[in-house]
Design a protein around this motif. Structure first.
Motif, PDB file in Angstrom:
ATOM      1  N   VAL A 266      15.480  -4.238 -39.710  1.00 55.39           N
ATOM      2  CA  VAL A 266      14.925  -5.442 -39.091  1.00 55.39           C
ATOM      3  C   VAL A 266      13.495  -5.117 -38.671  1.00 55.39           C
ATOM      4  O   VAL A 266      13.274  -4.208 -37.871  1.00 55.39           O
ATOM      5  CB  VAL A 266      15.760  -5.867 -37.863  1.00 55.39           C
ATOM      6  CG1 VAL A 266      15.161  -7.108 -37.214  1.00 55.39           C
ATOM      7  CG2 VAL A 266      17.211  -6.101 -38.259  1.00 55.39           C
ATOM      8  N   THR A 267      12.527  -5.845 -39.242  1.00 55.10           N
ATOM      9  CA  THR A 267      11.122  -5.554 -38.918  1.00 55.10           C
ATOM     10  C   THR A 267      10.664  -6.449 -37.774  1.00 55.10           C
ATOM     11  O   THR A 267      10.841  -7.663 -37.812  1.00 55.10           O
ATOM     12  CB  THR A 267      10.214  -5.774 -40.145  1.00 55.10           C
ATOM     13  OG1 THR A 267      10.634  -6.955 -40.831  1.00 55.10           O
ATOM     14  CG2 THR A 267      10.295  -4.607 -41.088  1.00 55.10           C
ATOM     15  N   LEU A 268      10.099  -5.806 -36.778  1.00 54.06           N
ATOM     16  CA  LEU A 268       9.631  -6.509 -35.585  1.00 54.06           C
ATOM     17  C   LEU A 268       8.107  -6.517 -35.648  1.00 54.06           C
ATOM     18  O   LEU A 268       7.453  -5.498 -35.468  1.00 54.06           O
ATOM     19  CB  LEU A 268      10.121  -5.728 -34.359  1.00 54.06           C
ATOM     20  CG  LEU A 268      10.149  -6.413 -33.019  1.00 54.06           C
ATOM     21  CD1 LEU A 268      11.006  -7.676 -33.086  1.00 54.06           C
ATOM     22  CD2 LEU A 268      10.725  -5.457 -31.981  1.00 54.06           C
ATOM     23  N   ARG A 269       7.578  -7.690 -35.932  1.00 49.00           N
ATOM     24  CA  ARG A 269       6.124  -7.789 -36.127  1.00 49.00           C
ATOM     25  C   ARG A 269       5.360  -7.454 -34.848  1.00 49.00           C
ATOM     26  O   ARG A 269       4.352  -6.754 -34.867  1.00 49.00           O
ATOM     27  CB  ARG A 269       5.788  -9.218 -36.568  1.00 49.00           C
ATOM     28  CG  ARG A 269       4.395  -9.355 -37.118  1.00 49.00           C
ATOM     29  CD  ARG A 269       4.057 -10.762 -37.552  1.00 49.00           C
ATOM     30  NE  ARG A 269       2.630 -10.843 -37.567  1.00 49.00           N
ATOM     31  CZ  ARG A 269       1.887 -10.603 -38.649  1.00 49.00           C
ATOM     32  NH1 ARG A 269       2.450 -10.349 -39.795  1.00 49.00           N
ATOM     33  NH2 ARG A 269       0.574 -10.628 -38.563  1.00 49.00           N
ATOM     34  N   THR A 270       5.853  -7.944 -33.739  1.00 47.98           N
ATOM     35  CA  THR A 270       5.203  -7.704 -32.454  1.00 47.98           C
ATOM     36  C   THR A 270       6.184  -6.989 -31.527  1.00 47.98           C
ATOM     37  O   THR A 270       7.294  -7.469 -31.331  1.00 47.98           O
ATOM     38  CB  THR A 270       4.810  -9.039 -31.795  1.00 47.98           C
ATOM     39  OG1 THR A 270       4.207  -9.874 -32.780  1.00 47.98           O
ATOM     40  CG2 THR A 270       3.853  -8.821 -30.648  1.00 47.98           C
ATOM     41  N   VAL A 271       5.774  -5.855 -31.004  1.00 47.40           N
ATOM     42  CA  VAL A 271       6.666  -5.126 -30.097  1.00 47.40           C
ATOM     43  C   VAL A 271       6.658  -5.809 -28.744  1.00 47.40           C
ATOM     44  O   VAL A 271       5.655  -5.791 -28.028  1.00 47.40           O
ATOM     45  CB  VAL A 271       6.252  -3.648 -29.965  1.00 47.40           C
ATOM     46  CG1 VAL A 271       7.119  -2.948 -28.925  1.00 47.40           C
ATOM     47  CG2 VAL A 271       6.394  -2.938 -31.309  1.00 47.40           C
ATOM     48  N   SER A 272       7.768  -6.455 -28.437  1.00 50.58           N
ATOM     49  CA  SER A 272       7.909  -7.061 -27.121  1.00 50.58           C
ATOM     50  C   SER A 272       9.287  -6.682 -26.630  1.00 50.58           C
ATOM     51  O   SER A 272      10.264  -6.726 -27.393  1.00 50.58           O
ATOM     52  CB  SER A 272       7.757  -8.586 -27.219  1.00 50.58           C
ATOM     53  OG  SER A 272       8.955  -9.243 -26.883  1.00 50.58           O
TER      54      SER A 272
END
Lengths: 569, 569
Positions: A266-272
């Motif tokens: 699962v690719t998380l574009r923005t680390v939040s």
């Protein structure tokens, strides 16, 4: 728990795809196939074509590719790269956050026998210019958000709008590859015959001087990935969340390790941290990698709670504190503490927990778990050495005291610094790669980093380890994060200066009373640290300056204490 | 559950052992260490010195070695071998059942850079003579029970009484190595620099003609072991029971795979189903490998019962029936069905279960699980091919029907037949190793063995697969085991002849009525098999003749039907 995602129904590969490179020439013995991580993808697509390979959520245009569909897209990318004139050994730069583009590139670029050159998205334009120039990349794959970084580049630039849909220039690029390669398929692509050929070129974040280009090989990437599968126990039931940026040391080989193990990524574009907890709760995540600073964010998030199912956190980037390890365990998150550098494909050593540690106190155990441990499954020995005048390396005694430098060698050590034979020769002096990290070795053969050589504080002739001071500070119940650097001192030469970020409780408790807290903290360290290691100065700050990869920028802190300007933070 | 065993307190290694070979010469690049399975032992002893490595029970003199103690014994063995005049590349034969001697040899011989040559203990004296002569072994390590097999051998012979105690000639041999190597330790041993050097020489059980010597390499043994760890999910909590003889294809690389994963190994000197169940119940066994014939014994044992904890059974040697797979699952034993040959380091393909199979009927699922599946993690592609007149290989269509030969290549394929370039060239024709096993390929890319080429029954011009007939026979509720061979027939050329072993129920039901059972069985097959595949003759027998590795001796059966002498069984 499963991902509530339907596979994207496009690019469906034709039936009876042959997942095999062009037949190897007769010069290759029957009992040898060059090690190549692209072979992981061919196997995964062959065995589990309909399993979810890559899920990209939390964006305007989410996609979810099965292994069959993803392999087809990667095949298209390889052909498009070749059609674009890229020859074996050429560099292809990628500038992107975690998203399909950069995941694709880890396979497509290698399938074209080119060298993937991921560039940190948080670098400045001049820094990116330097890397593009130095690497000589003549093709750049860039995410639309960072397209400005390629302005004026001599190389051909392909922009991805991260949509996965028609009209996206990256999709058009893939389509060109598909037209070009359609009839030939995988069997039209030649496998790299030299497993020691260059596979990736990653630039170190280099706090001082120009970044150095680290060359890794097909063999090393393969064996690094094998080790990570074994060490983190990835398997076909795993779901991996991309928190660690893939541009950082090629995501520590996890782009390949995940595919070797048929893991869904699962690719998380923005680390939040909000998004991370949302994925923990709703996407069946079983594994992730992150630096301690992100892990601290995870444990301190208002919604943090025990998950009641296995979740493995691979920790590296800097040494986790015993406190952090303990907090992760309280949430049921199993920490796999690894240590490495860009020059070692990411992880090279791991802390191997022992059964007998269970008999220890929580504190005692966490301290042992904060050590760097032993070398990885496919790594050669990790030594702690003192460089001798004759150029040889001498191991320090296993006394837990004598400081030496961590030196490593073997299949998951870089091949060289790109176009920098002098730096390579210096780094490889004595037949080992010298990491610059100072450590001790214990009687159980574990190694424990004390500091980067420049992080040692020499106070009154005594060596104080900023790391061990930080470990002690982090144990305080009001401290969220701590960083310690040397500050010059008229009498002692140097003395430790500590920067403290308070946690919520600490903020409430000491609101408007930072001076009092500083005194209280110093007092609380008495007896826990030798006198020369107790910080002379304590600064309560709101935040610590960090590199894009989450490392605390100690050089910034040193500059600040040198200029005596606390307000600069 | 843990093993009720205290480690044997002898041979305690000195403190601060350095688990590292002699430093590699400068000619070896810093980023390359030759792949060598001995490195697994050095890591295991370094990380988990006090963990149980090897447990030998059910004998007069039980022993239990920790990794530290075992590594010391192996170091002693390596030095003793070198002191005995063995040079790199020389063969060291081992004749032993599963016991410490042969486990030691898998590391000690390789640490001395020699070639381990395990010899099947069930061979006749002339067969052993032939292998000793052909291999040119000039050192033989032999278990006392089989010492007679070495009578008159030209090589030096070391006998082990399997006591692990002073007075045992093998212990004296180890002690000589210890004296010789004591001061030098592991760093006195040179690592094999050529990872493609010969590591083992295993003789095929060859049902016809002379056995052939299969050469494997250090690299192949390393990568085969890596694959087995991944495929069977071995880890530091695993306990492996040695049912499969280690002399069979070097125990399918499990002697090394177990150590790579820090698994505790339990050696079973005598394969008895009573002992096996005793270990299942009392030794915390999590993994074992065995041929279907042993697995049948396990499920049919009077004490067989669900274990209520995970147990993984790696099955190979011949194809398991769908019935067997189903019965194992009923006991909670997870079957990992693999396929391979001595020429492929044991396992080369595996059946990868798919989630969607869970929706199928038990029978439908078991049939899919009985297929050979896809190639292993570190293996290259497994193809099903037809040899073309021009020498090239053509893949059969993925139709589940067209018969071809399984052909494999890559890192876990043998290097060559020892001293037999003609046989090697023949086996490697077309750039692949041709297995002699006939199979079909399905649309999901799984392969399914139909037969060894000589096991196909050509009846009235139709090809009947003896294996698929056996699968059908084994589904009958009264059948324990079945074997089918061709018998010449005046009209049809050949017709199938079936040998049946009844299970307990079957024996009660058909006592004294074998003729009636035969008729009943033939009738029950109508509609399930094509007419030409229904056995013309059915023989109820008490037992099937088997090779030492548990394979049914089809050549014996063929001889019997040719001579029409049923009583010979």
């Amino acid at each position: 728990m499963s991902i509530d995602f339907q596979p994207t129904l496009e690019s469906i590969p034709p039936p009876h795809v042959v997942y095999r490179f062009k037949p190897l020439p007769n010069s290759v013995p029957v009992n040898q196939t060059p090690l190549n991580p692209v072979s992981f993808l061919l196997r995964a697509a062959s065995i589990y074509p309909n399993k979810l390979a890559l899920v990209h959520k939390d964006v305007k245009y989410p996609v979810a590719y099965t292994f069959a569909v993803w392999a087809q897209r990667i095949q298209n990318l390889a052909y498009a790269i070749i059609e674009a004139g890229i020859r074996p050994g050429d560099r292809v730069a990628v500038i992107a956050p975690n998203c399909p583009l950069i995941a694709d590139a880890h396979f497509g670029v290698l399938a074209a026998r080119a060298v993937i050159t991921p560039i940190n998205i948080r670098l400045t334009k001049p820094e990116v210019d330097y890397i593009l120039e130095h690497s000589g990349a003549n093709l750049v794959l860039v995410d639309h958000e960072f397209a400005h970084l390629t302005k004026g580049a001599k190389a051909r630039v392909i922009v991805s709008n991260d949509t996965g849909r028609a009209g996206d220039p990256y999709e058009a690029f893939l389509a060109s590859g598909r037209r070009f390669g359609q009839e030939k398929g995988w069997e039209g692509l030649e496998m790299e015959l030299d497993e020691n050929a260059n596979a990736s070129l990653c630039y170190t974040s280099g706090t001082t001087g120009r970044p150095k280009g680290v060359i890794s090989t097909f063999r090393g990437s393969y064996l690094g990935a094998v080790a990570n599968v074994l060490e983190s126990r990835l398997n076909e039931e795993s779901v991996y969340l991309w928190i660690l940026p893939m541009f950082h040391a090629c995501g520590w080989t996890f782009p390949w390790a995940n595919v070797l193990s048929y893991t869904t990524q699962v690719t998380l574009r923005t680390v939040s941290i909000d998004l991370i907890w949302n994925h923990f709760d709703n996407s069946g995540i079983t594994h992730y990698c992150a630096a301690p600073t992100v892990q601290i964010g995870i444990i301190n998030h208002p919604h943090s709670h025990p998950l009641g199912r296995p979740l493995t956190a691979v920790i590296a980037g800097s040494a986790p504190t015993a406190h952090l390890i303990g907090e992760l365990e309280k949430l049921g998150i199993k920490p796999v503490h690894v240590y490495g550098l860009t020059e070692t494909y990411g992880p090279f050593t791991r802390n191997y927990a022992k059964k007998e540690w269970m008999a220890l106190s929580h504190d005692g155990r966490s301290k042992l778990m904060a050590r760097q441990g032993h070398s990885f499954a496919t790594a050669d020995d990790a030594r702690v050495v003192i460089h001798q005048p004759d150029g040889s390396l001498k191991d320090v005694p296993e006394d837990g005291k004598t400081l030496g430098e961590i030196a490593v060698r073997g299949n998951i050590v870089m091949k060289e610094y790109f176009n920098d034979p002098a730096a390579t020769a210096k780094a490889f002096a004595g037949g080992y790669f010298s990491t610059g990290d100072l450590a001790v070795k214990f009687p159980d053969r574990t190694i424990s980093i004390q500091d980067r050589s420049k992080d040692i504080i020499i106070s009154g002739g005594e060596n104080a380890s900023s790391l061990s001071i930080e470990q002690e500070l982090a144990n305080h119940s009001h401290v969220l994060e701590a960083a310690v650097v040397a500050k010059s001192h008229p009498k002692w030469g140097e003395r430790p200066a500590a920067f403290i970020v308070l946690n919520r409780e600490g903020q409430e408790e000491w609101s408007g009373q930072h001076k009092e807290f500083e005194e209280h903290l110093k007092k609380s360290l008495k007896g826990k640290l030798p006198g020369f290691a107790i910080p002379e100065w304590v600064y309560v700050v709101e935040d610590l300056p960090k590199t894009s990869t989450g490392k605390i920028q100690k050089n910034r802190l040193r500059q600040i204490v040198a200029e005596n300007v606390k307000s600069k933070l």
